[in-house]
Design a protein around this motif. Structure first.
Motif, short mmCIF file in Angstrom:
data_model
loop_
_atom_site.label_atom_id
_atom_site.label_comp_id
_atom_site.label_asym_id
_atom_site.label_seq_id
_atom_site.Cartn_x
_atom_site.Cartn_y
_atom_site.Cartn_z
N GLU A 167 -21.51 8.47 -12.87
CA GLU A 167 -20.73 7.96 -12.03
C GLU A 167 -19.53 7.57 -12.56
OE1 GLU A 167 -19.51 7.77 -8.02
OE2 GLU A 167 -21.44 8.17 -8.71
N ASP A 168 -19.87 6.65 -13.95
CA ASP A 168 -18.68 6.19 -14.50
C ASP A 168 -18.00 7.06 -15.65
OD1 ASP A 168 -18.88 3.77 -12.68
OD2 ASP A 168 -20.59 2.73 -14.03
N TYR A 169 -18.20 8.20 -15.36
CA TYR A 169 -17.65 8.96 -16.47
C TYR A 169 -16.18 8.71 -16.91
CZ TYR A 169 -15.44 13.40 -17.92
OH TYR A 169 -14.90 14.51 -18.64
N LEU A 170 -16.22 8.66 -18.28
CA LEU A 170 -14.66 8.67 -18.85
C LEU A 170 -14.11 9.88 -19.45
CD1 LEU A 170 -12.63 6.79 -20.40
CD2 LEU A 170 -14.18 6.64 -22.24
N ASN A 171 -13.02 9.98 -19.15
CA ASN A 171 -12.46 11.57 -19.50
C ASN A 171 -10.84 11.00 -20.45
OD1 ASN A 171 -11.37 13.93 -19.73
ND2 ASN A 171 -10.57 14.05 -17.64
N ALA A 172 -10.92 11.03 -21.31
CA ALA A 172 -9.79 10.96 -22.29
C ALA A 172 -9.02 12.28 -22.56
CB ALA A 172 -10.14 10.22 -23.58
N GLY A 173 -7.73 12.44 -22.44
CA GLY A 173 -7.00 13.70 -22.64
C GLY A 173 -5.87 13.48 -23.63
N SER A 174 -4.95 14.58 -23.40
CA SER A 174 -3.88 14.32 -24.25
C SER A 174 -2.74 13.35 -23.85
CB SER A 174 -3.08 15.78 -24.07
OG SER A 174 -3.83 16.79 -24.32
N TRP A 175 -2.15 13.00 -24.90
CA TRP A 175 -1.16 12.02 -24.80
C TRP A 175 -1.57 10.40 -24.69
CZ3 TRP A 175 4.01 12.80 -25.43
CH2 TRP A 175 4.47 14.00 -25.34
N GLY A 176 -3.16 10.35 -24.77
CA GLY A 176 -3.77 9.09 -24.55
C GLY A 176 -4.11 9.09 -23.23
N LYS A 177 -4.06 9.98 -22.33
CA LYS A 177 -4.39 9.51 -20.87
C LYS A 177 -5.99 9.45 -20.73
CE LYS A 177 -2.21 13.46 -20.05
NZ LYS A 177 -1.47 14.34 -19.21
N ARG A 178 -6.17 8.53 -19.80
CA ARG A 178 -7.45 8.13 -19.44
C ARG A 178 -7.65 8.41 -17.83
NH1 ARG A 178 -7.54 8.23 -24.41
NH2 ARG A 178 -8.78 7.27 -25.85
N ALA A 179 -8.89 8.91 -17.51
CA ALA A 179 -9.39 8.64 -16.18
C ALA A 179 -10.75 8.41 -16.03
CB ALA A 179 -9.24 10.07 -15.57
N ILE A 180 -11.03 7.28 -15.28
CA ILE A 180 -12.37 6.79 -15.07
C ILE A 180 -13.11 7.03 -13.77
CG2 ILE A 180 -13.80 4.75 -15.37
CD1 ILE A 180 -11.91 3.92 -17.37
N GLY A 181 -14.31 7.44 -13.67
CA GLY A 181 -14.96 7.66 -12.58
C GLY A 181 -15.03 9.31 -11.95
N LYS A 182 -16.14 9.31 -11.06
CA LYS A 182 -16.17 10.97 -10.74
C LYS A 182 -15.26 11.31 -9.83
CE LYS A 182 -20.57 11.55 -10.38
NZ LYS A 182 -21.95 11.84 -10.06
N LYS A 183 -14.76 10.39 -8.87
CA LYS A 183 -13.63 10.96 -8.03
C LYS A 183 -12.38 11.36 -8.79
CE LYS A 183 -10.76 8.89 -4.28
NZ LYS A 183 -9.36 9.06 -4.92
N ALA A 184 -11.91 10.37 -9.93
CA ALA A 184 -10.68 11.03 -10.47
C ALA A 184 -11.13 12.31 -11.26
CB ALA A 184 -10.30 9.88 -11.49
N LEU A 185 -12.18 12.42 -11.68
CA LEU A 185 -12.65 13.84 -12.33
C LEU A 185 -12.64 14.84 -11.42
CD1 LEU A 185 -13.99 15.69 -14.29
CD2 LEU A 185 -16.47 14.81 -13.51
N ARG A 186 -12.96 14.68 -9.99
CA ARG A 186 -13.02 15.81 -9.07
C ARG A 186 -11.58 16.13 -8.62
NH1 ARG A 186 -12.77 16.28 -3.56
NH2 ARG A 186 -14.10 18.05 -2.76
N GLU A 187 -10.91 14.94 -8.54
CA GLU A 187 -9.30 15.44 -8.36
C GLU A 187 -8.69 16.26 -9.43
OE1 GLU A 187 -7.86 11.44 -7.62
OE2 GLU A 187 -8.50 11.23 -5.70
N GLY A 188 -8.89 16.12 -10.63
CA GLY A 188 -8.49 16.54 -11.58
C GLY A 188 -8.95 18.10 -11.69
#
Length: 333
Positions: A167-188
């Motif tokens: 549920e609180d999944y952390l996604n770190a990507g290029s340029w140092g971008k961060r997204a947190i949460g399953k909702k943000a993951l699904r949107e991506g």
């Protein structure tokens, strides 16, 4: 120039040069053409040529125009095919933008390099130790199968996201971008699928270290490919095929509440420059930070294993802020 045409029916059929060139050899047109030539034998064009003399020129013009149109069509189709070789005209157009001239490598270690501040990463080694514990879980099997279920098999994407990500999944990507949460993951994920409907993630290797108690951290290099048929994070759809490479480090753990193994966090870097270039987009117009915001992690791994895994403090702060925000949101409901 103008010249008299033999009949109204001929005028209707020969409305383009290609039609004209196709009809020159028809036997049913021989007699009218000969009759009109006899009738207008003395007629001359402004260039001093009779209609009969001009007919071969029109025929040649039709062939030339047909060739130009054919080349344009072939170039357009070739641009859509990933395996199509570049045409001569396309190669000439690309050659018009000359690359920077190559520079020969130095023959010895540059003095400027030797004068710069050194860096010793040995302080990281002690923090890479994996604690002892049972290792019955096949973490690489999890990584490969979960990636396929989300991205490659064209199955129930929402069910796969719900199953494999915390549920609180952390996604770190290029340029140092961060997204947190399953909702943000699904949107991506859905946005990427819209941009590249035929996207495929080709996993080229996998290695995992850890144990059943503390979890596993895994490294997965991959090659992605797809055709850009929808808007992406980089710009509008271009219709172009692209292939780009990357590497993802994942941290997976068993969810104590459900017993399901899940991704807790991922740090991924992909060759976005190669992707943008293949799409033909102007990098100056691609949304991106002014500089890479990824912090330096000297002596501290992204994930330090047990006892009790510890995520890098900067990402841990982001997770804490996210959890506090979620708690405040729930308290207001």
């Amino acid at each position: 120039f103008e010249f008299p045409l033999p009949s109204r029916a001929y005028t209707r059929q020969a409305h383009c040069c290609c039609c004209l060139s196709a009809m020159v050899g028809r036997s049913d047109l021989t007699t009218p053409l000969a009759h009109e030539e006899e009738k207008h034998r003395s007629a001359r064009t402004p260039l001093g040529l009779s209609a009969a003399a001009l007919l071969p020129l029109v025929f040649a013009s039709g062939l030339l125009m047909g060739s130009v149109v054919s080349v344009a069509v072939v170039m357009g189709v070739s641009a859509q095919r990933p395996d199509a070789p570049p045409t001569a005209l396309a190669a000439a157009a690309l050659a018009a933008v000359e690359p920077y001239p190559p520079v020969s490598p130095p023959t010895e270690v540059p003095a400027e390099y030797m004068a710069a501040k050194p860096l010793d990463n040995a302080c990281l080694i002690k923090n890479l130790v994996i604690p002892d514990g049972p290792q019955t879980f096949d973490a690489c099997d999890f990584v490969v199968r979960s990636t396929d279920e989300v991205w490659n098999l064209r199955g129930d994407v929402d069910a796969a996201i719900e199953k494999y990500f915390h549920e609180d999944y952390l996604n770190a990507g290029s340029w140092g971008k961060r997204a947190i949460g399953k909702k943000a993951l699904r949107e991506g994920v859905l946005a990427e699928m819209r941009a590249f409907p035929d996207i495929q993630i080709h996993i080229t290797d996998c290695v995992c270290k850890g144990n059943d108690n503390d979890g596993y951290k895994c490294a997965m290099p991959d090659v992605l490919d797809g055709t850009n048929l929808g808007p992406s994070a980089y710009g509008p759809a271009t219709g172009r095929y692209a292939r780009w490479t990357g590497m993802v480090e994942s941290f997976i753990q068993k969810n104590a509440a459900t017993g399901q193994w899940q991704y807790i966090a991922e740090w991924g870097v992909h060759d976005e420059w190669a992707l943008i270039q293949q799409l033909g987009l102007d990098f100056r117009r691609v949304p991106h930070p002014a500089r890479n915001e990824e912090p330096l992690h000297d002596c501290s791994p992204l994930l330090q294993m047990g006892p009790g895994p510890v995520i890098d403090k900067l990402d841990l702060n982001r997770l804490t802020e996210h959890e506090d925000g979620e708690a405040k949101f729930l308290s207001r409901r």
